[in-house]
Design a protein around this motif. Structure first.
Motif, PDB file in Angstrom:
ATOM      1  N   GLN A 141       0.810  -1.209   0.000  1.00 15.57           N
ATOM      2  CA  GLN A 141       0.000   0.000   0.000  1.00 15.57           C
ATOM      3  C   GLN A 141       0.844   1.259   0.000  1.00 15.57           C
ATOM      4  N   ASP A 142       2.071   1.189   0.558  1.00 17.60           N
ATOM      5  CA  ASP A 142       2.843   2.407   0.780  1.00 17.60           C
ATOM      6  C   ASP A 142       4.305   2.013   1.042  1.00 17.60           C
ATOM      7  N   LEU A 143       5.242   2.738   0.424  1.00 21.12           N
ATOM      8  CA  LEU A 143       6.650   2.500   0.753  1.00 21.12           C
ATOM      9  C   LEU A 143       6.983   2.992   2.156  1.00 21.12           C
ATOM     10  N   ALA A 144       6.124   3.832   2.701  1.00 16.77           N
ATOM     11  CA  ALA A 144       6.213   4.247   4.108  1.00 16.77           C
ATOM     12  C   ALA A 144       7.580   4.808   4.480  1.00 16.77           C
ATOM     13  N   GLY A 145       8.120   5.641   3.604  1.00 16.29           N
ATOM     14  CA  GLY A 145       9.377   6.292   3.919  1.00 16.29           C
ATOM     15  C   GLY A 145      10.625   5.488   3.620  1.00 16.29           C
ATOM     16  N   ALA A 146      10.498   4.361   2.938  1.00 13.12           N
ATOM     17  CA  ALA A 146      11.685   3.600   2.532  1.00 13.12           C
ATOM     18  C   ALA A 146      12.523   4.471   1.598  1.00 13.12           C
ATOM     19  N   ARG A 147      13.827   4.417   1.755  1.00 12.45           N
ATOM     20  CA  ARG A 147      14.701   5.177   0.889  1.00 12.45           C
ATOM     21  C   ARG A 147      14.900   4.445  -0.434  1.00 12.45           C
ATOM     22  N   ARG A 163       5.369   9.347  -5.389  1.00 16.25           N
ATOM     23  CA  ARG A 163       3.974   8.895  -5.419  1.00 16.25           C
ATOM     24  C   ARG A 163       3.783   7.559  -4.716  1.00 16.25           C
ATOM     25  N   ALA A 164       4.855   6.771  -4.600  1.00 22.20           N
ATOM     26  CA  ALA A 164       4.766   5.487  -3.903  1.00 22.20           C
ATOM     27  C   ALA A 164       4.992   5.636  -2.397  1.00 22.20           C
ATOM     28  N   ASP A 190      -0.583   1.443 -10.356  1.00 26.74           N
ATOM     29  CA  ASP A 190      -1.483   0.979  -9.302  1.00 26.74           C
ATOM     30  C   ASP A 190      -2.471   2.103  -9.008  1.00 26.74           C
ATOM     31  N   PRO A 191      -3.773   1.876  -9.231  1.00 26.55           N
ATOM     32  CA  PRO A 191      -4.750   2.953  -9.012  1.00 26.55           C
ATOM     33  C   PRO A 191      -4.904   3.322  -7.539  1.00 26.55           C
ATOM     34  N   ARG A 192      -4.326   2.531  -6.652  1.00 22.70           N
ATOM     35  CA  ARG A 192      -4.486   2.785  -5.213  1.00 22.70           C
ATOM     36  C   ARG A 192      -3.203   3.340  -4.616  1.00 22.70           C
ATOM     37  N   LEU A 193      -2.639   4.316  -5.271  1.00 27.00           N
ATOM     38  CA  LEU A 193      -1.415   4.917  -4.742  1.00 27.00           C
ATOM     39  C   LEU A 193      -1.709   5.571  -3.396  1.00 27.00           C
ATOM     40  N   PRO A 194      -0.732   5.565  -2.504  1.00 29.78           N
ATOM     41  CA  PRO A 194      -0.989   6.060  -1.143  1.00 29.78           C
ATOM     42  C   PRO A 194      -1.210   7.567  -1.097  1.00 29.78           C
ATOM     43  N   ALA A 195      -1.905   7.994  -0.062  1.00 32.06           N
ATOM     44  CA  ALA A 195      -2.049   9.419   0.213  1.00 32.06           C
ATOM     45  C   ALA A 195      -0.765   9.887   0.894  1.00 32.06           C
ATOM     46  N   ILE A 196      -0.216  10.973   0.396  1.00 31.37           N
ATOM     47  CA  ILE A 196       1.064  11.469   0.909  1.00 31.37           C
ATOM     48  C   ILE A 196       0.832  12.789   1.645  1.00 31.37           C
ATOM     49  N   GLU A 197       1.037  12.783   2.933  1.00 32.90           N
ATOM     50  CA  GLU A 197       0.899  14.006   3.721  1.00 32.90           C
ATOM     51  C   GLU A 197       2.104  14.913   3.479  1.00 32.90           C
TER      52      GLU A 197
END
Length: 410
Positions: free
Chosen positions: A46-52, A72-73, A134-141
């Motif tokens: 769902q999200d790379l969650a800050g992975a470098r 975007r990921a 992927d149409p469900r790209l994460p929301a990025i704050e």
């Protein structure tokens, strides 16, 4: 939420975004390609969650699409310098601890062994750009980290400067206002894309405004003059060394070529110099050749751009102007008390463009800020008639002689 940079690109869908050796690409093309990259990097997550994600590719279409895809990921982009030798690249791989290294097809051999030795996935830009969106790209704050740029300052090993999406947005909004960017602008980019000068001042600010960025993979003075001679560009930005080399190339050309090159440069509405002090003779010679008084500005990786000469108004040789929109700048003495005009002091900067932290260096991060949130730049300046004049690095350029402090630059 979707990134404002991406959201804004939809309104310019059919307009040219990037002109590069790989071809001409619209904003719609950039949206599609970056979504493909994001989908390939996510691989069902769902999200790379800050992975470098380290990125090694020369300036061009692959770089831009991959950078946007990382953002975007939900990843943190770590652009690597294409000019760096293996030990420098390996240092960043060790310090950033990326999840994946994305390299241009022609540069994979430079990082493949180092990545394998560290158990890192290494892929080509070619492969990630052929991914499936992927149409469900994460929301990025906005507060999330966008990129990490390595800077060494004047001492020590390079540090990762963590820059958020909010920092990037604040910077491009500030520069757009100060330098009058519009959808009708077209800019030539040949600067390295592991520094804020190329990434933010030129590339991202152009894309924020729906303008066109034409990318050259490397600097060649004659090639740059030939492109400027087309008269197609409204903006040009470079460093003092580049302007010196352009002057040398112009001086070596025949009279007819000189006239053609000068006429093309005059078609620009603005030319900017930064990243180092601009020698006054260079400024004056460039003005003789092109009619442009270069706009000098001051910034650094940690703060983005903080000071700038005016778009409209007097640009004084040797000065870098006043604070950009949204930024607070002050000069302080050794006890960090504000000084009056005419008295040299260290530059402190505060505002939304200022970085959040040095990567995994809490002590150095804390030492870089005052308790009121001012960033200590380490640079000395003096304000004269409302404009800042840079005196140099406090640690290396300010000398004591005869009981007086003087700038080595002077």
């Amino acid at each position: 939420m979707n990134l404002p940079l991406v959201q804004r690109s939809h309104r310019y869908a059919s307009r040219p975004a990037i002109v590069a050796p790989e071809g001409d690409f619209t904003y719609a093309d950039l949206g599609t390609a970056s979504a493909n990259v994001a989908g390939q990097l996510l691989r069902g997550r769902q999200d790379l969650a800050g992975a470098r994600v380290c990125l090694l590719t020369p300036p061009g279409w692959d770089y831009v699409a991959t950078l946007w895809g990382i953002w975007r990921a939900g990843g943190i982009a770590v652009p690597l310098a294409v000019s760096h030798p293996p030990p420098e690249l390996e240092y960043v791989l060790d310090d950033a601890e990326p999840e994946v290294v994305v390299a241009h097809l022609g540069m994979t051999e430079r990082v493949a062994d180092a990545a394998a030795a560290r158990g890192l996935v290494a892929v080509t830009t070619d492969a990630v750009m052929r991914g499936t969106a992927d149409p469900r790209l994460p929301a990025i704050e906005p507060r999330r980290a966008a990129m990490m740029l390595y800077t060494s300052g004047t001492t020590g090993r390079p540090k990762g400067v963590v820059i958020s999406h909010a920092n990037v947005q604040a910077q491009v909004e500030s520069l757009s206002e100060a330098w009058g960017w519009s959808v009708d602008d077209r800019i030539l980019l040949h600067l390295p894309l592991h520094h804020v000068h190329g990434i933010t001042n030129i590339l991202t600010t152009a894309l924020w405004n729906g303008a066109t960025c034409e990318i050259m993979p490397h600097f060649d003075p004659v090639a740059v003059w030939q492109r400027l001679a087309s008269g197609h560009f409204t903006l040009y930005m470079a460093v003092p060394t580049v302007y010196r080399r352009l002057i040398e190339a112009w001086s070596a050309a025949d009279n007819g070529t000189q006239e053609e090159w000068s006429a093309g440069a005059r078609a620009c509405r603005l030319m900017v110099s930064g990243s180092a002090a601009l020698p006054v003779p260079t400024l004056e010679r460039w003005r003789e050749i092109t009619g442009h008084t270069l706009l000098e500005r001051y910034g650094m990786t940690e703060i983005g751009m903080a000071l700038s000469n005016p778009l409209i108004g007097e640009r004084r040789p040797g000065f870098v102007g006043s604070a950009l929109p949204g930024l607070d700048v002050r000069l302080v003495d050794e006890d960090e008390r504000p000084v009056t005009a005419g008295v040299p002091g260290q530059i402190h900067v505060r505002g939304p463009t200022v970085f959040s932290e040095y990567w995994r260096r809490p002590d150095e991060t804390a030492a870089a800020f005052t308790t009121e949130g001012w960033f200590r730049t380490g640079d000395q300046a003096v304000v004269e008639d409302g404009a800042h004049r840079i005196l140099g690095r406090r640690s290396v350029d300010i000398l004591k002689t005869g009981g007086e402090k003087i700038s080595a630059l002077e």
